[in-house]
Enzyme design. Structure first.
Site, PDB file in Angstrom:
ATOM      1  N   ASP A  85       0.859  -1.196   0.000  1.00  0.00           N
ATOM      2  CA  ASP A  85       0.000   0.000   0.000  1.00  0.00           C
ATOM      3  C   ASP A  85       0.893   1.244   0.000  1.00  0.00           C
ATOM      4  OD1 ASP A  85      -1.903   2.064   0.577  1.00  0.00           O
ATOM      5  OD2 ASP A  85      -3.216   0.553   1.473  1.00  0.00           O
ATOM      6  N   SER A 125      -7.234   4.080  -0.963  1.00  0.00           N
ATOM      7  CA  SER A 125      -6.918   2.651  -0.967  1.00  0.00           C
ATOM      8  C   SER A 125      -8.136   1.775  -1.225  1.00  0.00           C
ATOM      9  CB  SER A 125      -6.262   2.256   0.351  1.00  0.00           C
ATOM     10  OG  SER A 125      -4.985   2.839   0.428  1.00  0.00           O
TER      11      SER A 125
HETATM   12 MG    MG Z   1      -4.131  -0.677   2.782  1.00  0.00          MG
HETATM   13 ZN    ZN Z   2      -3.105   6.030   2.317  1.00  0.00          ZN
END
Ligand code: MG
Ligand code: ZN
Length: 407
Positions: A85, A125
């Site tokens: 991420d 996200s």
């Molecule tokens: Mg994430």
């Molecule tokens: Zn973020």
């Protein structure tokens, strides 16, 4: 043999024979070569996807973009899909510079670039993971639903439906946007942890590892989802190291109340959990799909903390090494490593001699709109070379995994 027959092999005739033979090779050889080229041309199957027509709402306002998906005909038995991420190229570069040995990421030979925008130029996200898990661009904050807020079947749900065994590992809570976008469906990511935990229980996902135990056993509806999981055959634990050599058939490992802590507290959780998840899921007669997330690379970017980024990159890279080691041994596993977006507008501006570390700067405390790399290893890996929308990852995976038809 008569004298006439022998004369056939006289010097002159022998030369003629060789010329004829050469002619034959040239005559039949070239069509053979053409055929071989044609076969190589067919190596990539082109799939036209109606659903990939979408309108950009922010940049390039009125253009409807169309996308063609290219995939090889390979079919991996297993897929390990890893998401760093907030892992842009600079995050990777910083870790690569600081690493003592070469990184696991350097073992990949097929690399592509993914365009990360959602319906906004800068994705969050939830929309980023939804694009990859469902093939649809959606609004920021939406978990596996369309722009009109209709639920979308995820790649993990397609896999479950086709009797693949599945798993999710993350260094955030298991109900955080990225992991949730593989099993949950919510119009907004905010304050729905307990609803998402309940949506997890509607599935039969074999492995779930990460944080957020309180969303399972501290609930207004009085359900104890840990107890329910035990009754359904899950081995339930709060410590990955406690599992030891044991390989349960189903595993629920929730290591923290709320978010897991930084590396100094949570330790080697991510690489260990990745290994354990593979052990649980890898079976000779069933396919498996495992999603692994290095969630805190993003948080380090939000905090504009370069040391934290590098620490999280090393941790994630160890998990990647375990996945690659397994895939190399297995020979039939596709490993994908990518990101949902970059975080921080992170830049490397030189070397600080006094502090003996990188001179870095950040342009934002949020995400940026840069493309992110996609690394692929194993059967079908060639399909991930090139530049494409993040939604393509879903279609490529779905096609390679043989799950459902296109169009
Ligand atoms: Mg994430
Ligand atoms: Zn973020």
């Amino acid at each position: 043999m008569t004298k006439q027959a022998i004369s056939l092999f006289s010097k002159n005739n022998l030369i003629l024979l060789l010329i004829a033979l050469l002619g034959l090779i040239l005559f039949f050889g070239s069509p053979l070569r053409k055929k071989k080229y044609a076969q190589e041309g067919q190596f990539y199957e082109q799939v036209y996807l109606e659903s990939l027509k979408y309108k950009l709402t922010e940049n390039k306002k009125d253009s409807i973009r169309e996308q063609r998906t290219y995939v090889t005909k390979s079919q991996p038995k297993n897929v390990i899909f890893m998401i760093g991420d907030g892992m842009g190229l600079t995050q990777i570069s910083a870790a690569e510079i600081m690493a003592e040995d070469s990184m696991a990421l350097e073992r990949f030979r097929h690399i592509g670039l993914s365009k990360t925008k959602s319906t906004k130029l800068i994705t969050d996200s939830a929309a980023g993971a939804t694009a990859m898990s469902t093939g649809q661009k959606t609004h920021n904050g939406v978990i596996a639903m369309t722009k009109e807020l209709k639920p979308l079947k995820t790649i993990l749900e397609y896999a479950e439906e086709a009797s693949w065994v599945t798993g999710i590992v993350t260094t955030s809570t298991v109900t955080h946007a990225t992991p949730a976008s593989f099993y949950g469906h919510q119009p907004t990511r905010a304050k729905v942890n307990r609803q998402l935990a309940a949506q997890f229980m509607e599935h039969d996902i074999e492995v779930l590892m990460g944080g957020g135990i309180n969303y399972f056993n501290d609930r207004d509806d009085q359900r104890d989802l840990l107890e329910e999981a035990r009754e359904r055959g899950y081995f339930v634990t709060e410590d990955v190291e406690q599992i030891g050599e044991y390989v349960p058939s189903k595993l629920l490992c929730l290591i923290s109340t709320g978010q897991p802590k930084r590396l100094d507290i949570r330790g080697n959780f991510l690489p260990l959990a990745t290994n354990k998840a593979i052990e649980v899921l890898a079976k000779p007669k069933t396919n498996f799909f495992l999603m692994v997330e290095g969630a805190q690379i993003d948080w380090a970017g939000h905090a504009n903390n370069s040391d934290y980024i590098i620490e999280e990159m090393f941790d994630f890279d160890k998990a990647v090494a375990h996945a690659l080691d397994f895939a190399e041994k297995d020979g039939n596993t596709l490993v994908l490593v990518t990101a949902d977006h970059e975080t921080g507008g992170y830049a490397i501006n030189g070397w600080d001699k006094e502090k003996e570390k990188l001179k870095t700067e950040f342009t934002t405390g949020y995400h940026t709109g840069t493309m992110v790399p996609v690394f692929a290893y194993g059967p079908g890996a060639e399909s991930f070379a090139g530049i494409y929308e993040n939604t393509e990852i879903f279609y490529k995976l779905k096609h390679l995994m043989g799950l459902g038809n296109f169009q």
